[in-house]
Design an enzyme around this catalytic site. Structure first.
Site, short mmCIF file in Angstrom:
data_model
loop_
_atom_site.label_atom_id
_atom_site.label_comp_id
_atom_site.label_asym_id
_atom_site.label_seq_id
_atom_site.Cartn_x
_atom_site.Cartn_y
_atom_site.Cartn_z
N GLU A 90 0.75 -1.33 0.04
CA GLU A 90 -0.01 0.01 0.02
C GLU A 90 0.86 1.21 0.08
O GLU A 90 1.90 1.23 0.45
CB GLU A 90 -0.86 0.19 1.13
CG GLU A 90 0.12 0.24 2.52
CD GLU A 90 -0.77 -0.14 3.85
OE1 GLU A 90 -1.63 -0.50 3.67
OE2 GLU A 90 0.04 -0.06 4.78
N CYS A 103 3.51 8.24 1.53
CA CYS A 103 3.89 7.24 2.62
C CYS A 103 4.00 5.84 1.61
O CYS A 103 2.95 5.52 0.96
CB CYS A 103 2.82 6.95 3.68
SG CYS A 103 3.46 5.65 4.60
N CYS A 110 6.57 -7.73 6.32
CA CYS A 110 8.00 -7.22 7.14
C CYS A 110 8.42 -8.42 7.95
O CYS A 110 7.70 -9.16 8.87
CB CYS A 110 7.65 -6.17 8.11
SG CYS A 110 9.07 -5.54 8.81
N CYS A 114 7.20 -6.46 14.83
CA CYS A 114 6.75 -5.78 16.10
C CYS A 114 5.26 -6.28 16.43
O CYS A 114 4.63 -5.95 15.59
CB CYS A 114 6.96 -4.25 15.60
SG CYS A 114 8.43 -3.85 15.05
N CYS A 117 2.33 -3.96 15.29
CA CYS A 117 1.91 -3.41 13.72
C CYS A 117 1.28 -4.50 13.15
O CYS A 117 1.73 -5.65 13.11
CB CYS A 117 3.53 -3.13 13.41
SG CYS A 117 3.58 -3.00 11.50
N GLU A 161 10.27 -3.09 6.35
CA GLU A 161 11.53 -2.49 6.86
C GLU A 161 12.59 -2.12 5.79
O GLU A 161 13.06 -2.73 5.13
CB GLU A 161 12.39 -3.57 7.91
CG GLU A 161 13.60 -3.19 8.44
CD GLU A 161 13.82 -1.89 8.82
OE1 GLU A 161 12.91 -1.44 9.64
OE2 GLU A 161 14.45 -0.82 8.31
N SER A 192 12.44 5.44 7.33
CA SER A 192 12.24 4.97 8.95
C SER A 192 12.29 3.62 9.21
O SER A 192 12.17 2.80 8.13
CB SER A 192 10.66 5.10 9.06
OG SER A 192 10.15 4.88 10.25
N SER A 215 12.61 4.11 14.68
CA SER A 215 11.30 3.82 15.36
C SER A 215 11.81 3.27 16.86
O SER A 215 12.31 1.93 16.94
CB SER A 215 10.62 2.59 14.71
OG SER A 215 10.07 3.35 13.66
N CYS A 334 0.24 1.92 8.97
CA CYS A 334 1.11 0.65 8.70
C CYS A 334 0.25 -0.80 8.25
O CYS A 334 -0.04 -1.31 9.33
CB CYS A 334 2.13 0.51 9.55
SG CYS A 334 3.50 -0.44 9.10
N1 SAH Z 1 9.82 -0.66 9.39
C1 SAH Z 1 9.89 0.56 9.43
C2 SAH Z 1 8.95 1.66 8.39
C3 SAH Z 1 7.65 1.26 8.56
S1 SAH Z 1 6.67 1.54 9.77
C4 SAH Z 1 9.87 1.01 10.71
O1 SAH Z 1 9.20 0.38 11.64
O2 SAH Z 1 10.35 2.18 11.20
C5 SAH Z 1 6.46 3.25 10.04
C6 SAH Z 1 6.17 3.72 11.58
O3 SAH Z 1 4.84 3.39 11.77
C7 SAH Z 1 7.19 3.17 12.52
O4 SAH Z 1 7.38 4.08 13.50
C8 SAH Z 1 6.24 2.09 13.09
O5 SAH Z 1 6.55 1.74 14.51
C9 SAH Z 1 4.57 2.95 13.13
N2 SAH Z 1 3.65 2.07 13.22
C10 SAH Z 1 3.37 0.53 12.98
N3 SAH Z 1 2.15 0.31 13.28
C11 SAH Z 1 1.27 1.43 13.92
C12 SAH Z 1 0.16 1.74 14.38
N4 SAH Z 1 -0.61 0.55 14.34
N5 SAH Z 1 -0.01 2.88 14.98
C13 SAH Z 1 0.84 3.95 14.83
N6 SAH Z 1 1.99 3.65 14.32
C14 SAH Z 1 2.56 2.34 14.03
FE1 SF4 Z 2 8.11 -3.97 10.47
FE2 SF4 Z 2 8.20 -1.56 11.05
FE3 SF4 Z 2 5.93 -2.95 11.33
FE4 SF4 Z 2 7.76 -3.35 12.95
S1 SF4 Z 2 6.69 -1.23 12.70
S2 SF4 Z 2 6.93 -4.83 11.94
S3 SF4 Z 2 9.48 -3.01 11.32
S4 SF4 Z 2 6.78 -2.46 9.38
#
Ligand code: SAH
Ligand code: SF4
Length: 368
Positions: A90, A103, A110, A114, A117, A161, A192, A215, A334
């Protein structure tokens, strides 16, 4: 069919030479794509036989839009694309008065996982090729051009990532910055990352001064090991050292992202730990209120909790902002539109045949 953006400038020039065309035609092709052209037919300053030959050998994009959703009274548009081979990713366009930000996704799924996420919940699909990353931006430019706007900023905060798909991401950044294509200054591109230290160090040597966003989400290893599992391999002290070294080398202020999870990382203790970690460093903290994801144990903090945590972090002498929660109605955090489509696919089977929308930059399926 070969996506035209999978060719480098010299490769396209070579193809043109093989077809008795001057090298400057390559610049014309890139310029059309940079203005949002969706077909070779539209490239009116190219001779017709050349346009036909290009259409025989190449496609303008490899992405097939599967679904589009809008939010914030049309200021936010999220598109889900199907990639060759069937995975999907997306991208979200966000319009502001002074800029238009995309974005972008760098991987289907990924591998970091996490627990808060949505992207991390599905099995990892695959790395995107650099042309698939750039095509998301070209498609956004197509959308914006119709409104008299221009894509000005790109953030790698969609699915994936970026540092785990390093080569394609760096190549795509160079391509996004190319003045002959989109001309987005690297300073307006944010990478990021969950914190892959060797790649952060490598990026410092690339001479493309992109803004780095880490992050962080926790300032003690015990909690970060849980929230961002890669922390077990690349712990906090080393991560901050590598990140600040990147900032010094490139002259760019680094951002630290902090997803606020109610009762988990929004306490006085967390603010103190964050202060101790970043005090005196050239850094900016970005608080992101959690966008709830079904099936996770986490909750969004209230507005009052967000404000209170911001004040606690400010009291530590840190520079801090709260990220606006653009696109919540469009499931714009995300991986969430992706999640919805994946779920409906699992229930109903594939929504349609591959190839149905082969000119993927046309009207996306499912928009009406
Ligand atoms: N993988 C990379 C980039 C994609 S995620 C990273 O983790 O930095 C981009 C940002 O969105 C990250 O800071 C991530 O922690 C945040 N994110 C992921 N899921 C989220 C959610 N449900 N609510 C708010 N931010 C979220
Ligand atoms: Fe991957 Fe970023 Fe989501 Fe963590 S927050 S699972 S690194 S996309």
């Amino acid at each position: 069919m070969v996506p035209i953006l999978s060719l480098s400038a010299p490769e396209l020039e070579r193809w043109l030479a093989e077809h008795d065309q001057p090298a400057y035609r390559a610049k014309q092709v890139w310029a059309w794509l940079g203005r949002g052209a969706t077909s070779f037919e539209e490239m009116k300053d190219l001779p017709k036989p050349l346009r036909e030959q290009l259409a025989t050998d190449f496609v303008a994009t490899s992405l097939r839009p599967l679904a589009v959703s809008e939010a914030d009274d049309g200021l936010t548009t999220k598109t889900l694309y199907e990639l060759d081979g069937g995975h999907s990713v997306e991208a979200v366009v966000m319009r502001y008065t002074d800029r238009s930000t995309l974005c972008i996704s760098s991987q289907a799924g990924c591998p970091i996982g996490c627990p808060f996420c949505a992207t991390g919940k599905f099995p990892f699909g695959r790395n995107l090729k650099s042309n698939e990353i750039v095509e998301q931006a070209v498609d956004a430019q197509r959308l914006l051009a119709r409104e008299g706007r221009r894509l000005s900023h790109v953030v790698f905060m969609g699915m994936g990532e970026p540092m785990a798909n390093y080569r394609s991401v760096v190549d795509s950044v160079r391509r996004l910055a190319d003045p002959e294509l989109l001309g987005i200054s690297p300073r307006r591109i944010v990478l990021s990352t969950s914190g892959l230290i060797p790649r952060i160090e490598q990026l410092g040597g690339e001479k493309i001064p992109v803004t780095l966003a880490i992050s962080l989400h926790a300032a003690r290893d015990e909690l970060r090991d849980e929230l961002v599992p890669i922390n077990r391999k690349y712990p906090l002290t080393e991560l901050i050292a590598a990140t600040q070294a990147y900032g010094e080398k490139t002259g760019r202020r680094v951002s630290y992202e902090w997803v606020l999870l109610a009762g988990v990382n929004d306490t006085e203790r967390d603010a103190h730990e964050l202060g101790a970690l970043l005090k005196g460093k050239l850094a900016h903290v970005n608080l992101i209120p959690f966008n709830p994801v079904e099936g996770t144990p986490y909750h969004a903090p209230s507005r009052a909790q967000v404000r209170a945590f911001k004040e606690m972090v400010e009291a530590q002498g840190l520079n801090v902002t709260v990220r606006d929660t653009r696109g919540r109605e469009a499931d714009a955090a995300c991986g969430q539109l992706h999640e919805r489509v994946m779920r409906s696919r699992a229930e109903k089977g594939p929504p349609r045949n591959q190839g149905e929308a082969s000119d993927s930059a046309g009207t996306p399926a499912g928009v009406g």
